[in-house]
Design an enzyme around this catalytic site. Sequence first.
Site, short mmCIF file in Angstrom:
data_model
loop_
_atom_site.label_atom_id
_atom_site.label_comp_id
_atom_site.label_asym_id
_atom_site.label_seq_id
_atom_site.Cartn_x
_atom_site.Cartn_y
_atom_site.Cartn_z
N VAL A 1 0.82 -1.22 0.00
CA VAL A 1 0.00 0.00 0.00
C VAL A 1 0.85 1.27 0.00
O VAL A 1 0.32 2.36 -0.23
CB VAL A 1 -1.00 0.05 1.19
CG1 VAL A 1 -1.99 -1.10 1.11
CG2 VAL A 1 -0.29 0.09 2.53
N ASN B 1 -7.35 -1.47 5.88
CA ASN B 1 -6.99 -2.09 7.16
C ASN B 1 -5.48 -2.19 7.39
O ASN B 1 -5.04 -2.25 8.53
CB ASN B 1 -7.63 -3.49 7.22
CG ASN B 1 -7.04 -4.33 8.33
OD1 ASN B 1 -7.38 -4.18 9.50
ND2 ASN B 1 -6.11 -5.22 7.98
N SER C 1 -8.36 3.42 15.13
CA SER C 1 -7.94 2.84 16.41
C SER C 1 -8.42 3.75 17.54
O SER C 1 -8.55 4.96 17.35
CB SER C 1 -6.42 2.75 16.47
OG SER C 1 -5.99 2.48 17.79
N TYR D 1 1.52 6.89 15.42
CA TYR D 1 0.35 6.02 15.19
C TYR D 1 -0.97 6.75 15.52
O TYR D 1 -1.92 6.72 14.75
CB TYR D 1 0.50 4.77 16.05
CG TYR D 1 -0.54 3.69 15.87
CD1 TYR D 1 -0.43 2.76 14.84
CD2 TYR D 1 -1.62 3.59 16.73
CE1 TYR D 1 -1.37 1.76 14.69
CE2 TYR D 1 -2.57 2.58 16.59
CZ TYR D 1 -2.44 1.67 15.57
OH TYR D 1 -3.38 0.67 15.41
N ALA D 2 -1.00 7.44 16.66
CA ALA D 2 -2.22 8.15 17.06
C ALA D 2 -2.52 9.29 16.08
O ALA D 2 -3.69 9.52 15.73
CB ALA D 2 -2.07 8.69 18.48
N ALA D 3 -1.47 9.98 15.62
CA ALA D 3 -1.68 11.06 14.65
C ALA D 3 -2.24 10.49 13.35
O ALA D 3 -3.16 11.06 12.75
CB ALA D 3 -0.36 11.79 14.39
N LYS E 1 -3.95 7.69 12.94
CA LYS E 1 -5.31 7.17 13.12
C LYS E 1 -6.31 8.30 13.31
O LYS E 1 -7.46 8.21 12.86
CB LYS E 1 -5.35 6.19 14.29
CG LYS E 1 -4.55 4.90 14.05
CD LYS E 1 -5.03 4.13 12.84
CE LYS E 1 -4.38 2.75 12.73
NZ LYS E 1 -4.85 1.99 11.56
N ILE F 1 -6.78 -5.70 20.38
CA ILE F 1 -7.20 -6.94 19.73
C ILE F 1 -5.99 -7.88 19.65
O ILE F 1 -4.88 -7.43 19.33
CB ILE F 1 -7.73 -6.64 18.30
CG1 ILE F 1 -8.78 -5.50 18.32
CG2 ILE F 1 -8.29 -7.90 17.65
CD1 ILE F 1 -10.02 -5.75 19.10
P1 NAP Z 1 -1.09 -7.15 12.11
O1 NAP Z 1 -1.49 -8.48 12.62
O2 NAP Z 1 0.28 -6.65 12.37
O3 NAP Z 1 -1.39 -7.13 10.54
C1 NAP Z 1 -1.08 -5.99 9.78
C2 NAP Z 1 -1.47 -6.26 8.35
O4 NAP Z 1 -1.12 -5.09 7.57
C3 NAP Z 1 -0.73 -7.43 7.76
O5 NAP Z 1 -1.60 -8.17 6.94
C4 NAP Z 1 0.36 -6.79 6.91
O6 NAP Z 1 0.64 -7.62 5.81
C5 NAP Z 1 -0.37 -5.53 6.44
N1 NAP Z 1 0.54 -4.48 6.00
C6 NAP Z 1 1.46 -3.79 6.71
N2 NAP Z 1 2.13 -2.95 5.92
C7 NAP Z 1 1.63 -3.13 4.67
C8 NAP Z 1 1.95 -2.56 3.40
N3 NAP Z 1 2.92 -1.64 3.25
N4 NAP Z 1 1.25 -2.97 2.31
C9 NAP Z 1 0.28 -3.89 2.44
N5 NAP Z 1 -0.06 -4.48 3.61
C10 NAP Z 1 0.63 -4.09 4.71
O7 NAP Z 1 -2.06 -6.01 12.64
P2 NAP Z 1 -3.59 -6.04 13.09
O8 NAP Z 1 -3.62 -6.00 14.55
O9 NAP Z 1 -4.36 -7.06 12.35
O10 NAP Z 1 -4.01 -4.58 12.59
C11 NAP Z 1 -4.86 -4.36 11.47
C12 NAP Z 1 -5.33 -2.92 11.52
O11 NAP Z 1 -6.04 -2.71 12.74
C13 NAP Z 1 -4.19 -1.90 11.51
O12 NAP Z 1 -4.58 -0.77 10.76
C14 NAP Z 1 -4.05 -1.53 12.96
O13 NAP Z 1 -3.51 -0.25 13.13
C15 NAP Z 1 -5.51 -1.60 13.42
N6 NAP Z 1 -5.67 -1.78 14.86
C16 NAP Z 1 -5.22 -2.88 15.50
C17 NAP Z 1 -5.42 -3.00 16.86
C18 NAP Z 1 -4.96 -4.20 17.65
O14 NAP Z 1 -5.10 -4.18 18.88
N7 NAP Z 1 -4.46 -5.25 17.04
C19 NAP Z 1 -6.05 -1.98 17.56
C20 NAP Z 1 -6.49 -0.86 16.87
C21 NAP Z 1 -6.30 -0.77 15.52
P3 NAP Z 1 2.11 -7.86 5.19
O15 NAP Z 1 3.10 -7.80 6.29
O16 NAP Z 1 1.96 -9.23 4.56
O17 NAP Z 1 2.27 -6.80 4.16
#
Ligand code: NAP
Length: 249
Positions: A66, A92, A144, A157-159, A161, A190
């Site tokens: 992305v 996402n 987030s 990250y906060a900025a 989001k 999560i």
């Molecule tokens: P995760 O397990 O670390 O997964 C992140 C995903 O983003 C992976 O599939 C990764 O795939 C992909 N990604 C990262 N950089 C990318 C790039 N340059 N191009 C394409 N894909 C990319 O994180 P998650 O917890 O599922 O988080 C998903 C979303 O939810 C994020 O936006 C995160 O900020 C948000 N969120 C998470 C939480 C939480 O507690 N987990 C809380 C609030 C918000 P590849 O590495 O294969 O590219």
Amino acid sequence: MAELENRVAIVTGASRGIGRAISLAYAKAGATVIAAARNSEKLGSLAAEASDSRCLGRIVPRPFDVNDAGAVDKWIDDTASEFGRLDILVNNAGITRDGLLMNMTDAQFDEVLTTNLRSVFWLTRAVGKHMVRARWGRIINVASVSGLMGNSGQANYAAAKAGVIGLTKTVAKELARRGVTCNALAPGFIQTDMTNVLSDKVKEQVLALIPLQRFGQPEEVAAVAVFLATPAAGYINGQVIAVDGGLHM
Ligand code: NAP
């Protein structure tokens, strides 16, 4: 009829965690899911899992970074012509590069802003064009609670989001008259790779702030992402829906 039958959805960050769960939930609801992330192997096994579990819909792996601003428009246009339509976009993909403000480098700040915010702008603009033409679309941005509350160690990250939330509301205002809604999810804590790396001490501190007294599962975020894409959510626009066990209220 399945709720998302005949819909074509793009889900970024589909290889792991929340994006993976959203992709599977969409496929179970009948959608064709274009699953994007950088790790093509993981996307391949996700697609296999969807077909093994006999989802009504299917998952099509489409490796994509992305951050590749120059490639977004062509990738989206090619995907639209291949599948004939683009109904749902889930922005996402996200990363963390945590550090206290005084120690945070420009590179740490910029990297998170690019992946977590600028890419959302690029993809929304590219996909929005097709949705506006079709007079129908659902854009769901994964923000987030950090973007609502701030979080020590996450200035970048906060900025980003909080920026996603502002972008969401603006897109919701601009595109609504063309039948396109835009909403944000604000997950709390999560259980995914993103949070598994945190120390036990940090986890304990967060847990103490969650009224439900547990961390969330990716499937609990996915369920809301499905709802927002269904006709039942047709009058929800420009909202930020927290999925956080009551952490932010
Ligand atoms: P995760 O397990 O670390 O997964 C992140 C995903 O983003 C992976 O599939 C990764 O795939 C992909 N990604 C990262 N950089 C990318 C790039 N340059 N191009 C394409 N894909 C990319 O994180 P998650 O917890 O599922 O988080 C998903 C979303 O939810 C994020 O936006 C995160 O900020 C948000 N969120 C998470 C939480 C939480 O507690 N987990 C809380 C609030 C918000 P590849 O590495 O294969 O590219």
